[in-house]
Design an enzyme around this catalytic site. Structure first.
Site, PDB file in Angstrom:
ATOM      1  N   GLU A  48       4.593   5.021   4.635  1.00 16.57           N
ATOM      2  CA  GLU A  48       5.511   3.880   4.584  1.00 16.57           C
ATOM      3  C   GLU A  48       5.443   3.126   5.912  1.00 16.57           C
ATOM      4  OE1 GLU A  48       7.004   3.042   1.812  1.00 16.57           O
ATOM      5  OE2 GLU A  48       6.270   4.846   0.816  1.00 16.57           O
ATOM      6  N   GLY A  49       5.708   1.847   5.865  1.00 13.26           N
ATOM      7  CA  GLY A  49       5.703   1.048   7.078  1.00 13.26           C
ATOM      8  C   GLY A  49       4.404   0.288   7.288  1.00 13.26           C
ATOM      9  N   CYS A  50       3.476   0.419   6.347  1.00  7.70           N
ATOM     10  CA  CYS A  50       2.202  -0.296   6.425  1.00  7.70           C
ATOM     11  C   CYS A  50       2.235  -1.456   5.440  1.00  7.70           C
ATOM     12  CB  CYS A  50       1.044   0.631   6.074  1.00  7.70           C
ATOM     13  SG  CYS A  50       0.855   2.023   7.194  1.00  7.70           S
ATOM     14  N   ALA A  51       1.688  -2.586   5.837  1.00  8.67           N
ATOM     15  CA  ALA A  51       1.630  -3.742   4.948  1.00  8.67           C
ATOM     16  C   ALA A  51       0.673  -3.468   3.791  1.00  8.67           C
ATOM     17  CB  ALA A  51       1.173  -4.973   5.723  1.00  8.67           C
ATOM     18  N   SER A  52      -0.358  -2.697   4.045  1.00  5.70           N
ATOM     19  CA  SER A  52      -1.334  -2.326   3.030  1.00  5.70           C
ATOM     20  C   SER A  52      -0.938  -0.986   2.424  1.00  5.70           C
ATOM     21  CB  SER A  52      -2.723  -2.181   3.658  1.00  5.70           C
ATOM     22  OG  SER A  52      -3.046  -3.322   4.399  1.00  5.70           O
TER      23      SER A  52
END
Length: 142
Positions: A48-52
């Site tokens: 979690e916390g990734c744009a991808s």
């Protein structure tokens, strides 16, 4: 405390003057990574916390603080796959206790990534580093 594989990446980045060349190199490293088994792309391995979309699956050999750390990873974005390849070079083969002592910010800073990644990519990279550190700390604790 960088691994030999990470030192090779740092040397290559020193050789590549232009950031565009470095960017292409990161993408090529991502393309060269083996694909992650689709069965491992589950909510428990998603970062979690990734744009991808990003998945990391730890592979730990042994038990306790001396256990060897490794992981598989994948992303739906080529540049992020390259960042996973860089993290793999930074951490793979270290003991789980050594993983926690790696100053990832300083090591990745040697590559100049801080100045050239978007804030979303930087946040995602931090989230991946944190996930790696958590997996290693859990393994070290037994």
């Amino acid at each position: 405390m960088a691994t030999e594989a990470f030192e090779e990446i740092a040397e290559t980045f020193d050789f590549l003057d232009d950031w565009e060349d470095r960017y292409r190199h990161v993408i090529e490293m991502g393309k060269a990574m083996p694909a992650m088994d689709e069965a491992l792309k589950v909510p428990a391995t998603k970062v979690e916390g990734c744009a991808s979309q990003v998945w990391l699956m730890p592979r730990i050999e042994g038990t306790g603080p001396g256990a060897r750390f490794d992981f598989e990873g994948e992303s739906d974005a080529m540049i992020v796959r390259g960042l996973i390849a860089i993290l793999h070079a930074l951490y793979s083969g270290l003991s789980v206790s050594e993983v926690g002592r790696v100053d990832a910010v300083a090591e990745l800073g040697r590559l100049g990534l801080n100045e050239h990644l978007s804030s979303q990519r930087s946040n995602g990279l931090r989230a991946m580093v944190e996930r790696i550190r958590v997996h290693a700390a859990e393994a070290a604790a037994g």
